[in-house]
Every structure is written in structure tokens, then in C-alpha cells.
Design an enzyme around this catalytic site. Sequence first.
Site, PDB file in Angstrom:
ATOM      1  N   LYS A   1       1.025  -1.578   0.008  1.00 63.73           N
ATOM      2  CA  LYS A   1      -0.352   0.235   0.060  1.00 63.73           C
ATOM      3  C   LYS A   1       0.856   1.704  -0.136  1.00 63.73           C
ATOM      4  CE  LYS A   1      -3.423   2.305   2.362  1.00 63.73           C
ATOM      5  NZ  LYS A   1      -4.809   2.656   3.737  1.00 63.73           N
TER       6      LYS A   1
ATOM      7  N   SER B   1      -9.551   2.571   3.466  1.00 64.53           N
ATOM      8  CA  SER B   1      -9.038   2.686   2.562  1.00 64.53           C
ATOM      9  C   SER B   1      -7.824   1.735   1.365  1.00 64.53           C
ATOM     10  CB  SER B   1      -7.938   3.968   2.955  1.00 64.53           C
ATOM     11  OG  SER B   1      -7.349   3.594   4.313  1.00 64.53           O
TER      12      SER B   1
ATOM     13  N   SER C   1      -9.750  -0.179   7.525  1.00 60.57           N
ATOM     14  CA  SER C   1      -9.558  -0.249   5.987  1.00 60.57           C
ATOM     15  C   SER C   1      -8.856  -1.381   5.321  1.00 60.57           C
ATOM     16  CB  SER C   1      -8.516   1.486   5.655  1.00 60.57           C
ATOM     17  OG  SER C   1      -8.557   2.527   5.811  1.00 60.57           O
TER      18      SER C   1
END
Length: 483
Positions: free
Chosen positions: A82, A157, A181
Site C-alpha cells: 500500500k 482505504s 481499512s
Amino acid sequence: MTAESLKDLTIDEVRGAIAAGRTTATALAEMHYERIAAGDKEIHSYLSVSRERAMTQAEKIDAMAQRGELLPPLAGVPIGIKDALVMRGAPATASSLILKGYRPPYDATAVERLERAGAVLLGKLNCDEFAMGSSNENSAYGPVKNPRALDRVPGGSSGGSAAAVAAGFAVATLGTDTGGSIRQPAAFCGVVGVLPTYGRISRYGLIAFASSLDRVGPFTKNVKDAATMMEVLAGRDALDATSSEEPAGRYLEELDRPVEGLRVGVPQEYFGEGLDPEIRAAIEKVLADLKAAGCLIKPVSLPHTRYAVPTYYVIATAEASSNLSRFDGVRFGLRDAEAKSLSDMYRKTRDAGFGSEVKRRILLGTYALSAGYYDAYYKKAQQVRTLLTRDFLAAFEEVDVLIAPVTPTPAFKLGEKTDDPVKMYLEDIYSVAASLAGICAMSVPCGQTRDSLPVGVQIFGRHFGEATMLQIAQTIESAQQSS
Ligand code: GLN
């Protein structure tokens, strides 16, 4: 092995295939890059690739295999990161314009541990800007599409991290979870996602959103791979003062222990109005499966649950307003070139660099911390956080794990909630309490809706109770496969 067969490829299979000489780490990395080149224009899970670093590592693994050396646990496994975590020399944007051009000189501890365990790091994955969001639509570089339904969000997210695993653009990925997330995108994309206990995995090199809540964790295609990733990632790190001394568990070894006699709690507050009937039915089936496996199912209560969302949005925004003050155009990324004075430069840089959701949160958080409002909002939220934590501690006196939904609905349509921040915040209704309490939790696929949208079930475990949580997850996964 073909590019098509990559979709279901697991960590276990990669290691076996490389050790037996059926494939090489180099070939696997190449095939993943081909698959990304062909399919990710549509999905948009990667923001950048780190081909040179990946190929150097793959060659190293292949040389080890050729010499017949014992391969490390993630040997040759293609993994995506990420973009809220830093990788030496690679662009780190946190999906924000304000970090444009920033290339950090160091690796996050989690990244370094993966590479040391043999992983081939493919690149950086799209997410909501500074991990603020539940749909990946707050990325300055454009949204990610859900590989299981292209008109829908992948969740957020860590949307890119979930989508990349679901689409076969990586065998596993790293995400971060502050208020859901990892778990929510895992549920929306039909993959496994683990939120480890606060302090279990180092946060060093994670671009901070809300430091008392931020955690790093893996996305994988099955529970066993999640256990493998946890073994590699867990453990004390001197570079993160909040990382725990508690020894890491033997997650793999304990995975297949019988679950007979384990007590499974069902918190009634998580099954009220607003829960999609198909999700409710899928979770009832999970409970029946656990009962059939010998678990004792017990209703429990977490009475302060309804305060979790407002508490989270006070604490998370307060911490964000402080953390994000470091982005001022001086030290990292973007700087307004036209400004006439220092304060003008700060203002213009921050205005151009931050997206509207990030600005909203900085304003909310600054307000909650301001003199005169601190006691009413921030201090009160911290007190409620303690009550929410005590709810879990009391429940864990009676049961070993808790079962709940991850989300109130399956993946929603792109654009469906972007006009209404409160609606978007309510997406987090089942995920933020565990974040505030610091306990571990995970999302495991448990079927799909009539429209073929994935459904996930959430397991809550005690502080540092990952081994038992994963054991229950394994039981749920096995029951899914046999039904
Ligand atoms: N959706 C939540 C938020 O917008 C959680 C995000 C996260 O866990 N990073 O804050």
C-alpha cells in the site's frame, strides 16, 4: 503456469513450485507484471511498480533455489505494498498530491521484513488519500474498481491492496487499517484481511494518519497465507516505540488445532437494523458451521457500540490534524513556487496539495483540539474509548472470539456515497470499535449475495489473540469450501 492461473496462486504453492523447480521467481514476477500491464488499466490498483528491485530479488531467490538452499517462507512470492508505507527510493504518495515527487530514503519495517523473508516486491498500491476513506474514491490519482464487479468500489482505504489480490496482480499485499481499512476492502473484494493487535506489527515507515489507531496488516487469498504473513511481520521493532515485547505467536503451527470447545460470542449490537439481510444470512450460516465444528455459540453484549463511530471520528481527525501538519512544502514533496512569503507558501502548498476529505478532517480535528472545545470533544472521546475497550474486555471474560459482520452492505456503486460524508462514515459502523480497543480482528470471505458480490465475516480476537482468531478463520474457510 500461465498468466491466467495466477489468480488463485497462493504463497504455499509459490514456495513449493520454486523449490521443486516447476517455476522460477523471475518467471513469476514477469508473469505478474504482464498480468498487471494487461488488466490493471481497468482496475487501477497500482500507482507505481518497482521492477528493478523486484527482479534483483527474484534472481537472488532463483540462485538460492538452484543451489538447493532452504528457501525462506516467502521465497519468490510477488507482493504489493500500500502506498501509505515507504519503500526505499520508490515514490511514496499516500495517494496525495502533496507528496508528489517524494522518494523516501528508507524501507518501512514491514516492507523490510517481507523482503528478508524472500518476497518479491512488485510496487505501490492505490488507496484513499492518507488512508482517509472507505471506498478508495479519495485517491488523488483516481479510484480503484472492484475486480468482482467493475461498477462498484473495492472498499477503502486499502482498496488497491484488496483489489490487487482479488485480481491476481499480487499473491499477497500489505495494507493499513485505522478504522476498517483492511477489513472492509477485504470483505468487498472477497479476500482475507487481518488487522493485528495494536503493537503486533511495527508502524515504522507508515505515513501516519492517526497514530494511536494506525496498524499494518496483510491481505491474502486464504487463511493459511495470512498466518504465514503474520509470522513474518509480527514482532518487536526498536524503531517503533509502540511495538510490543510480547513474543509473536506460532500462527501456522496452531492453525489446524481443533476448535472444539472454543466459545464464540455473538454481540447483539452488531446484528440490529440496517444490516443487509443477505449478509445476516451468510453470518448465520457461519455460526451454524462453527457450532457443527464443536464451538459453543453464546450471545454477548457490547453496550457502548453505538458511540463508536462518533468517538472514532473525533479521535482520528484530532490525531490527523496533528500528524498532517508536517506537510508544509518545506520537507517533502510539493511546494508552491509562486508564494511571496513563508506563510503564503504553507497556505498555498497545503491548499493545492490536500484533497477535500483530508482538508475536512484537518478542520474537524483542529476544532476538536482547540481550547474551549477540547474537554467537550477530545477528552470525552478518550473517555468513551475506554468504555468501548472495557466492553470487549468484559466479553472476552466469557468467550474466546466474537463474530460480527464487517460491513452493513456489500460493495456499493462508485459515486454512490461521495456526496454525503456522514453516509460514508457510517460504512465504518462495525469496524471502528475494534480499532479503538486495540484488539485484533479479521475479515474472512463467507459466500456471496444473489448478485455475486462477496460477503465477509468479521472475527474479533483478544489483544494478542491472533492464533485463536486465525484458527477460527481456518474453520470458517474450510466449511465454506465444503459447502
Ligand atoms: N473509513 C475509515 C476512515 O475513513 C477508516 C480508514 C482507515 O482505516 N484508514 O477513517
